[in-house]
Design a protein around this motif. Structure first.
Motif, PDB file in Angstrom:
ATOM      1  N   GLU A 166      45.464  54.501  71.749  1.00  9.98           N
ATOM      2  CA  GLU A 166      46.201  55.022  72.903  1.00  9.98           C
ATOM      3  C   GLU A 166      47.539  55.622  72.495  1.00  9.98           C
ATOM      4  N   LEU A 167      48.121  55.051  71.467  1.00  3.09           N
ATOM      5  CA  LEU A 167      49.397  55.554  70.953  1.00  3.09           C
ATOM      6  C   LEU A 167      49.253  56.960  70.380  1.00  3.09           C
ATOM      7  N   LEU A 168      48.116  57.205  69.715  1.00  5.61           N
ATOM      8  CA  LEU A 168      47.930  58.461  68.970  1.00  5.61           C
ATOM      9  C   LEU A 168      46.912  59.406  69.591  1.00  5.61           C
ATOM     10  N   LYS A 169      46.441  59.105  70.799  1.00  4.55           N
ATOM     11  CA  LYS A 169      45.324  59.861  71.358  1.00  4.55           C
ATOM     12  C   LYS A 169      45.608  61.351  71.539  1.00  4.55           C
ATOM     13  N   ASP A 170      46.869  61.713  71.670  1.00  2.00           N
ATOM     14  CA  ASP A 170      47.214  63.122  71.879  1.00  2.00           C
ATOM     15  C   ASP A 170      47.697  63.803  70.604  1.00  2.00           C
ATOM     16  N   LYS A 171      47.652  63.096  69.479  1.00  3.82           N
ATOM     17  CA  LYS A 171      48.130  63.670  68.225  1.00  3.82           C
ATOM     18  C   LYS A 171      46.956  64.236  67.424  1.00  3.82           C
ATOM     19  N   LYS A 172      47.049  65.458  67.035  1.00  2.72           N
ATOM     20  CA  LYS A 172      45.993  66.105  66.254  1.00  2.72           C
ATOM     21  C   LYS A 172      45.994  65.572  64.826  1.00  2.72           C
ATOM     22  N   ASP A 173      44.823  65.281  64.305  1.00  7.10           N
ATOM     23  CA  ASP A 173      44.652  64.838  62.917  1.00  7.10           C
ATOM     24  C   ASP A 173      45.534  63.621  62.591  1.00  7.10           C
ATOM     25  N   ALA A 174      45.508  62.647  63.459  1.00 11.49           N
ATOM     26  CA  ALA A 174      46.295  61.432  63.235  1.00 11.49           C
ATOM     27  C   ALA A 174      45.675  60.607  62.103  1.00 11.49           C
ATOM     28  N   LYS A 175      46.537  59.913  61.360  1.00 10.91           N
ATOM     29  CA  LYS A 175      46.091  59.102  60.226  1.00 10.91           C
ATOM     30  C   LYS A 175      46.558  57.656  60.402  1.00 10.91           C
ATOM     31  N   VAL A 176      45.664  56.724  60.083  1.00 13.55           N
ATOM     32  CA  VAL A 176      46.025  55.316  60.133  1.00 13.55           C
ATOM     33  C   VAL A 176      45.618  54.639  58.830  1.00 13.55           C
ATOM     34  N   VAL A 177      46.288  53.511  58.543  1.00 15.09           N
ATOM     35  CA  VAL A 177      45.946  52.701  57.370  1.00 15.09           C
ATOM     36  C   VAL A 177      45.775  51.254  57.820  1.00 15.09           C
ATOM     37  N   GLU A 178      45.135  50.459  56.966  1.00 14.18           N
ATOM     38  CA  GLU A 178      44.850  49.066  57.312  1.00 14.18           C
ATOM     39  C   GLU A 178      45.178  48.158  56.130  1.00 14.18           C
ATOM     40  N   LEU A 179      45.921  47.104  56.414  1.00 13.25           N
ATOM     41  CA  LEU A 179      46.202  46.058  55.436  1.00 13.25           C
ATOM     42  C   LEU A 179      45.455  44.810  55.908  1.00 13.25           C
ATOM     43  N   LYS A 181      41.003  56.897  59.527  1.00 11.94           N
ATOM     44  CA  LYS A 181      41.569  55.854  58.660  1.00 11.94           C
ATOM     45  C   LYS A 181      41.535  56.358  57.228  1.00 11.94           C
ATOM     46  N   VAL A 182      42.715  56.493  56.625  1.00 11.97           N
ATOM     47  CA  VAL A 182      42.805  57.134  55.315  1.00 11.97           C
ATOM     48  C   VAL A 182      43.013  56.153  54.169  1.00 11.97           C
ATOM     49  N   ALA A 183      43.294  54.880  54.477  1.00  7.97           N
ATOM     50  CA  ALA A 183      43.504  53.897  53.407  1.00  7.97           C
ATOM     51  C   ALA A 183      43.294  52.490  53.939  1.00  7.97           C
ATOM     52  N   ARG A 184      42.815  51.635  53.046  1.00  9.99           N
ATOM     53  CA  ARG A 184      42.655  50.215  53.372  1.00  9.99           C
ATOM     54  C   ARG A 184      42.868  49.399  52.107  1.00  9.99           C
ATOM     55  N   GLN A 185      43.732  48.389  52.203  1.00  5.13           N
ATOM     56  CA  GLN A 185      43.966  47.472  51.091  1.00  5.13           C
ATOM     57  C   GLN A 185      43.787  46.053  51.614  1.00  5.13           C
ATOM     58  N   GLN A 186      43.232  45.176  50.791  1.00  5.14           N
ATOM     59  CA  GLN A 186      43.103  43.779  51.189  1.00  5.14           C
ATOM     60  C   GLN A 186      44.171  42.937  50.513  1.00  5.14           C
ATOM     61  N   ALA A 187      44.867  42.149  51.314  1.00  4.17           N
ATOM     62  CA  ALA A 187      45.858  41.197  50.810  1.00  4.17           C
ATOM     63  C   ALA A 187      45.270  39.795  50.945  1.00  4.17           C
ATOM     64  N   ASP A 247      37.536  49.314  63.424  1.00  2.00           N
ATOM     65  CA  ASP A 247      36.778  50.544  63.204  1.00  2.00           C
ATOM     66  C   ASP A 247      36.017  50.967  64.456  1.00  2.00           C
ATOM     67  N   ASP A 248      35.446  49.982  65.161  1.00  2.96           N
ATOM     68  CA  ASP A 248      34.709  50.315  66.380  1.00  2.96           C
ATOM     69  C   ASP A 248      35.618  50.886  67.448  1.00  2.96           C
ATOM     70  N   ALA A 249      36.836  50.355  67.564  1.00  2.00           N
ATOM     71  CA  ALA A 249      37.782  50.900  68.545  1.00  2.00           C
ATOM     72  C   ALA A 249      38.163  52.331  68.207  1.00  2.00           C
ATOM     73  N   LEU A 250      38.368  52.607  66.920  1.00  2.00           N
ATOM     74  CA  LEU A 250      38.791  53.949  66.516  1.00  2.00           C
ATOM     75  C   LEU A 250      37.716  55.006  66.747  1.00  2.00           C
ATOM     76  N   LYS A 251      36.459  54.570  66.904  1.00  3.49           N
ATOM     77  CA  LYS A 251      35.379  55.525  67.192  1.00  3.49           C
ATOM     78  C   LYS A 251      35.590  56.216  68.534  1.00  3.49           C
ATOM     79  N   ASN A 252      36.398  55.613  69.394  1.00  3.02           N
ATOM     80  CA  ASN A 252      36.699  56.220  70.693  1.00  3.02           C
ATOM     81  C   ASN A 252      37.750  57.319  70.596  1.00  3.02           C
ATOM     82  N   TYR A 253      38.326  57.486  69.415  1.00  3.61           N
ATOM     83  CA  TYR A 253      39.403  58.459  69.224  1.00  3.61           C
ATOM     84  C   TYR A 253      39.055  59.370  68.044  1.00  3.61           C
TER      85      TYR A 253
END
Length: 347
Positions: A171-184, A212-218, A201-207
Motif C-alpha cells: 500500500e505504501l508503494l502501490k503508486d510508485k513505478k518500478d518499486a524495489k523491496v528487500v528482505e532480511l 523484490k530485488v534482494a534477500r539475506q538471512q540473518a 511474497d504472496d502479498a506482493l503478488k497483489n502489487y
C-alpha cells in the motif's frame, strides 16, 4: 522517502489486538445478558477465585528478547489469579533436558502443563506422555507433530506476519513505478522463516509494480542483522522498502543503515520489541512499522490452562470447553497506533 499510509489505507488493517486482549475479555466477571437459548456463564472461567490449579510451565532458554518476554508474560498472568500456582522450569534449548524437565512436572502431578517446546516435532512424545497421564497440555507456539499431544494450541501466525508486512509495504508503494523491496529474513532452516517469507511474497503478488530485488538471512541476533544488512546496502544502491523478520536483528540492521548514511527507504520490523516501538514513536529513523508476533500468547496460555484445570470454558463463547486452537493476529504497529501496543513491547 514515500508517504506512510494511514491505518485505513492498509488492506488488512491493524485494529485487532490479538488473543491476549480477547482472553482478558473472555475471563472477565462482568455479567452478560443471556440470549434466552444458551447461557454458559456458570461454566466460564472468570477473575473470581475458584478451584486451585497448579500449572507447570516448560519453555526453552530465554536467550532472545521474545523468549524472555514469554516467561515474563506467563509469570505476570499467573500472579493475577490467587487460585493459580505456577511451577516454571529454568528452560533449555536442549531437547533432552527439556523433556527431563517436563517429566519432573508430570511426576509432580501438576494439574495442567503449558509447553513451548524447543523443537515441536522432536518433543511430541513429551506432550503425549503428559496427556496419557491425564494432564492436559496447552501447546504454546511451536506445535507438536501429533494433535493428540495437546488439548489446546495457542500461538502466532507466521504466514500472516509476512502477509501483513507485504500488504503494508504494498500500500505504501502501490503508486510508485518500478518499486524495489528487500528482505532480511530469519534462518532458512526454520519453518517459521519459510512461512514469513511465503506470506510476504504472496502479498506482493497483489502489487505488480513491486519487485523484490534482494534477500539475506540473518540469525535473529544483533550481530548477524548488522552484517547481513551491510551486505544488502552494499549490493543495492537504491530501493524503496525493506522487511526485517525480527526486531532483535533489526537493532543490528539499523546500525548498518546508520553507518551507511542511508535514509532513502522505509523499514518494517517484526515481532514487536519495545525498542522498535519506541523508534516508531520517535519517528526519527527509517523504521516506520513493526508486525507483531505477540509474546502475550503466554498470558493467554495461562488463562486457557486455568480454565482447563477448573473444568471451565471461556466467557463470550457458547461452548462449555475451551477451543482446540487459537491463532493470534499479526497487527501492524505504526506511529498512528503505537501507544496502544507499547505496553506489550518486549525488551
Amino acid at each position: 522517502m514515500p508517504e506512510i499510509p494511514s491505518r485505513r489505507g492498509l488492506l488488512l488493517g491493524t485494529a485487532a489486538l490479538g488473543a491476549g486482549a480477547f482472553l482478558t475479555a473472555c475471563t472477565s466477571n462482568e455479567p452478560k445478558e443471556s440470549s434466552g437459548s444458551t447461557d454458559n456463564q456458570a461454566a466460564a472461567a472468570d477473575d473470581k477465585p475458584g478451584k486451585k490449579v497448579t500449572i507447570g510451565f516448560a519453555g526453552p532458554q530465554a536467550d532472545h528478547g521474545w523468549l524472555n518476554a514469554i516467561n515474563v508474560n506467563a509469570r505476570e498472568r499467573a500472579k493475577k489469579y490467587s487460585d493459580v500456582t505456577l511451577d516454571i522450569t529454568e528452560g533449555s534449548n536442549d531437547t533432552a533436558a527439556q523433556i527431563g524437565q517436563i517429566d519432573t512436572l508430570i511426576n509432580k502431578k501438576v494439574d495442567v502443563l503449558v509447553i513451548l517446546p524447543a523443537d515441536g516435532k522432536s518433543m511430541t512424545q513429551a506432550g503425549l506422555k503428559a496427556m496419557r497421564a491425564g494432564i492436559p497440555v496447552v501447546n504454546l507456539d511451536r506445535v507438536f507433530a501429533n494433535p493428540q499431544a495437546y488439548r489446546c494450541w495457542v500461538g502466532g501466525d507466521n504466514y500472516g506476519m509476512g502477509l501483513n508486512a507485504g500488504h503494508y509495504i504494498g500500500e505504501l508503494l502501490k503508486d510508485k513505478k518500478d518499486a524495489k523491496v528487500v528482505e532480511l529474513s530469519g534462518p532458512d532452516n526454520l519453518e517459521l522463516t519459510k512461512q514469513r517469507t511465503q506470506g510476504f511474497d504472496d502479498a506482493l503478488k497483489n502489487y505488480p509494480n513491486i519487485k523484490k530485488v534482494a534477500r539475506q538471512q540473518a540469525e535473529f541476533t544483533v550481530e548477524t542483522g548488522q552484517a547481513k544488512m551491510a551486505q544488502i546496502l552494499q549490493a543495492q544502491k537504491s530501493f524503496d522498502a525493506m522487511w526485517n523478520h525480527d526486531d532483535d536483528q533489526g537493532v543490528g540492521a539499523l546500525r548498518a543503515i546508520d553507518q551507511a548514511g542511508r535514509d532513502d527507504f522505509v523499514m518494517v520490523g517484526g515481532a514487536g520489541a519495545l525498542s522498535a516501538m519506541e523508534a516508531i514513536q520517535a519517528d526519527n529513523s527509517v523504521l516506520k512499522a513493526t508486525v507483531l508476533y505477540p509474546p502475550t500468547m503466554a498470558a493467554s496460555a495461562i488463562d486457557l490452562a486455568r480454565a482447563l484445570g477448573q473444568g471451565k470454558g471461556v466467557s463470550g463463547l457458547a461452548e462449555h470447553e475451551i477451543p482446540t486452537s487459537l491463532t493470534l493476529y499479526s497487527a501492524v504497529v505504526t506511529k498512528d497506533n503505537v501507544k496502544e501496543y507499547l505496553p506489550t513491547g518486549f525488551k
